[in-house]
Structures are given as C-alpha cells and as structure tokens.
Scaffold this active site. Structure first.
Site, mmCIF file in Angstrom:
data_model
loop_
_atom_site.group_PDB
_atom_site.id
_atom_site.type_symbol
_atom_site.label_atom_id
_atom_site.label_comp_id
_atom_site.label_asym_id
_atom_site.label_seq_id
_atom_site.Cartn_x
_atom_site.Cartn_y
_atom_site.Cartn_z
ATOM 1 N N LYS A 81 29.378 15.901 82.465
ATOM 2 C CA LYS A 81 29.871 14.490 82.728
ATOM 3 C C LYS A 81 28.798 13.307 82.147
ATOM 4 C CE LYS A 81 34.088 12.025 81.690
ATOM 5 N NZ LYS A 81 35.695 12.179 82.717
ATOM 6 N N SER A 157 38.447 12.328 79.256
ATOM 7 C CA SER A 157 37.509 12.216 78.484
ATOM 8 C C SER A 157 36.190 13.408 78.850
ATOM 9 C CB SER A 157 37.001 10.784 79.853
ATOM 10 O OG SER A 157 37.485 10.726 81.284
ATOM 11 N N SER A 181 41.796 13.840 82.553
ATOM 12 C CA SER A 181 41.000 13.991 81.721
ATOM 13 C C SER A 181 40.099 15.747 81.652
ATOM 14 C CB SER A 181 39.852 13.101 82.659
ATOM 15 O OG SER A 181 40.269 12.098 82.122
#
Length: 480
Positions: A81, A157, A181
C-alpha cells in the site's frame, strides 16, 4: 505450468520455487506480464518495481542453486500500500506533496515478508492520504477500478492491493485497516483479508517524521494481508506475527492458542445495530452460517453485538479530536474535492475537550470489556463486512446522505477495529454479478480461530478469483 504461474496460490508459488519446478525469475516475469496486460485497465499498481523484483528473484534462485534453505514465501510477489515504506521507493500516500518522500528503510511488515522470501513488486493505490473516502482514488494516481464492474468501487483504503490480488497481478497484498480498509476491499473484490488484533503485528507509523502519532492512529491502525485463499492469509499471518523491540505495542503472544473444548460457538448477527442490511448481504451471512454448521460449529443467532452505536460515537469523537489540530494542513493536501469526506465528519463531530477526551478513553476500555465478555461466551462472531453490495465510486464524498450510508455500511468493521479484535473477510459467492462475503471476528489474539472458520467457509463455498477485468476504466463522469 509457466503460462499459469500467476494464477497459483501464494503457497503453491512458493512451493514451486523451493522445489525448483520454476525459478523465482520466471514467477516474477509471469506476474509482470500479467501487470502489463491488466493494470492499464484497473490502475491498481502505482509504482512498478520490475527491475528490483527481478534482481530479488535472481538472488533467490542463486540461493536455491547453492543449496540454501528458502523461506515460506520464496519468490512470491506482493504489493505494498502507498502508505507503507519500501526501502528506496517514495511513500506517497497518493498525494503530489509526498511524491519524493523516499523511504530510507522497509516498514517492519515489509521487512518480515522479505525475510520470508517474498518479493515486493509494486506500490498499490489508495484514497489520498487514506482520508479522502472509501473509494480508491488518489490525487497523484487517479481512480482504481473494481475488476468485477468499473461502475462499482473496489473499496478502500487498501483498494489497490485488493484489485492487484483479485486480478492476479500479485499473489499477496499488504494493506492496513483501522475500520475496514482491508476487509471492505476484500469483500468488494472477491478476495480474503485479515485484520489482526491490535498488537499482533509490529509496525511503526512514524512515516512522516520522528514523532509517533496520537492514540487513535497507534491503536486503531493495523497492517493486514490480502490474498486469494485463506491458506495464504494463514501463511502471511505466521510470518508477520510476533513482537519486535521497535514497536512497544506488539505483544509476544503465540500465533496459535489452545484448542477450545467441544464445538466452537459462533454468534451470528446479520444486521449489527439493527440499522438495516441488504438482502444479498443477509443471504451471504446465512450461507456462511450454514457452511459453518456443516463444518461442525455450534452456530447461534443472537440479537446483536455489544454497544455498537455507543462505540461508533466514541470512535468518531476520538478520531476527529486527533485529526482536528492538523486539519487545515491536511485539507490542502487532500486536493480539490478530496476533503469532502473528512470535512463532513469534522463538521458533524466537533473535537472533544480535554475532559471529554479523558472520559472517552475510559469509555473505550469499557466497551472493549463488554466485547471481551461477549466473545468469552461466543469465541467467534459471524457478520457482514459491509451491509450492502459494492456501491458506486465516491458515494461517501458526494453529500451527507452518501457519507452516512457508507459509514453505516461499514459499522461492524468500525466497531471491531475500535475494540481491537481480529477479523477475517472471506468470499461466499456472487450476487448479481458482484462478489459477496462475510467476516469472522474472534477473541483478541485468536486469529487462528478466525482463520479456521474462514477456511471452513471457503472449503464449502469456493474461491472467486483471479478474474479478468470487466468493462473499461472507472467512468469519467463520476461526480466527485
């Protein structure tokens, strides 16, 4: 076999490299070919580390040729990420301001995955600063498309990692989760995801400077893997678990606890808080409950989870109080329209006073106690990840009704992050052409029980991915 290397599970990929069936370089090249084919259609991988990945794979092959023992993830490619440091690569958080923020060292989970033989193949997209909303759209890299339907969000996310894993561009993704997320994009993209207990995986959130963040960022944010199979989650879990002196929060608890006596009780709550659940999500929970019954679990319908609305209010007050001092600067970094989601939350939830914050921190512990007592009676909880099917991109940023709808949809993720317990998202099938799934929540530091139950669900309901992206990119007329 080589034509299908990227389709194999992470476990099978590592076994093939260790046994010499394929070289690590061949495995990486298979994924790079897949990325070249697919990523232009989904925009999930933001910074491709092709040459670095090939070099790491070549080192793995030399070690095998020399007779050295290889790790449990030998040669397996993973995405990271955009919030998580990879040595020598910018950690951008999706904002132009940080495009040159080159990481001096790997984040702790990245280092552990490398030590186990895994190979970082690229960074993956996020909502700007992970604060712009649930949909994975960053100011620096643009929108990431859901491979099942570009008119639906992949979630966030950790949406870029979920899409990369779902489409076969990487075998594993390393995301993080402070309220859904990892688990939400897992459900929306048809993969599996693990949010561990607070303190299970060591980490260091000091990405932007020498100072540690406040208590919400320290205690709510946990790194977590995404994979196409639960067995791969288990493998990564074993690699990432364990204390580290660089993280005083990480607890030296064994990765596997004592077996529970008798049949494991599972509480089922399809509609946490009674705020409504979409019929397809309710059916997914019921299907997963039947799968667990078939596997020998003692599955019980219960009225509700403990103190959900109270926990959601406390979560909001604590996090908004922590965000408030930096909001003027953060607002500018989020870019045009990127501030809507958090801005609405700031308007709705003013920061607490010092006295109020002290009381809220006490409430936090009190709610965690209520959940510990609940999970003492029911070691596992089965419920939704998100109480709707995948929604359209940017819904949470358009108006207050959209924001409230998304906040309600993720409520079980939010409360389980708040109380620090583990959860595994696992697919249950498809509905109307979109993936559906559930989460299995467990007692603190009993990720093993969650993984066992998720494996039982997967064994009976199957695996959905990898998939080829359907349709084009995210529609250009999305109204942000």
């Amino acid at each position: 076999m080589q034509d299908a290397l990227w389709k194999l599970s992470a476990t099978a990929q590592a076994e093939a490299v260790r046994s010499g069936q394929v070289s690590a370089v061949e495995l990486i090249d298979s994924h790079l070919d897949r990325i070249a084919e697919v990523n232009p259609r989904v925009n999930a991988i933001t910074q491709l580390l092709a040459e670095r990945a090939r070099e790491a794979a070549a080192r793995t092959d030399r070690r095998r040729a020399a007779g050295e023992a290889l790790g449990p993830l030998a040669g397996v490619p993973f995405t990271v990420k955009e919030t998580t440091a990879v040595e020598g690569v910018p950690t951008t958080f999706g904002t132009p301001r940080f495009r040159d923020l080159v990481a001096p060292a790997d984040a702790l989970p990245v280092a552990r995955l490398r030590a186990a033989g895994a190979v970082p193949i690229g960074h993956a997209n996020v909502p700007t600063l992970i604060l712009a909303g649930m949909h994975t759209r960053s100011e620096l890299f643009g929108d990431t498309a859901n491979p099942w339907d570009p008119g639906r969000t992949p979630g966030g996310s950790s949406g870029g990692d979920a899409v990369a894993v779902a489409t076969g561009m990487a075998a594993l993704g390393l995301g993080n989760d402070s309220g859904g997320s990892v688990r939400i994009p897992a459900q929306f993209c048809g993969v599996a995801g693990l949010k561990p207990s607070t303190g299970r995986f060591p980490a260091d959130q000091r990405v932007l400077g020498p100072d540690d963040p406040g208590p919400a960022s320290q205690l709510l944010v946990t790194d977590g893997p995404l994979a196409r199979r639960v067995s791969d989650l288990r493998l990564v879990y074993e690699v990432l678990a364990g204390a580290d002196p660089r993280d005083p929060r990480a607890v030296p608890v064994p990765a596997y606890g004592e077996p529970l006596p008798g049949r494991v009780r599972v509480a089922v709550v399809a509609d946490p808080g009674g705020h409504g659940v979409h019929p397809t999500v309710g059916r997914a929970v019921a299907t997963a409950a039947d799968a667990l019954r078939d596997a020998g679990y003692d599955v019980c319908e219960v009225p509700d989870v403990p103190r959900l609305d109270e926990a959601l209010e406390a979560y909001g007050r604590i996090t908004m109080t922590e965000f408030a001092p930096t909001w003027p600067v953060v607002r500018r970094l989020l870019g045009e329209g990127g501030d809507r989601y958090l801005g609405m939350a700031m308007e709705e939830t003013p920061p607490a006073s010092a006295d109020e914050l002290v009381g809220l921190l006490g409430t936090w512990t009190n709610i965690r106690r209520s959940w510990a007592e609940f999970l003492d009676a029911y070691p596992l909880l089965l419920g939704p990840v998100f109480t709707e099917p995948p929604v359209e991109p940017g819904l949470e940023s358009r108006d207050r009704a959209g924001r409230d709808r998304v906040a309600s949809g993720m409520r079980l993720c939010t409360v389980t992050s708040f109380v620090g317990v583990p959860g595994v998202a696992v697919p249950t099938g498809t509905a109307d052409g979109l993936p559906s799934g559930v989460q299995v929540v467990g007692r603190a530091f009993r990720e093993d029980l969650c993984l066992d139950a998720a494996q039982a669900i997967e064994d009976r309901l199957g695996v959905l991915v990898p998939v080829d992206p359907r349709g084009g990119a995210v529609p250009s007329n999305v109204n942000w």
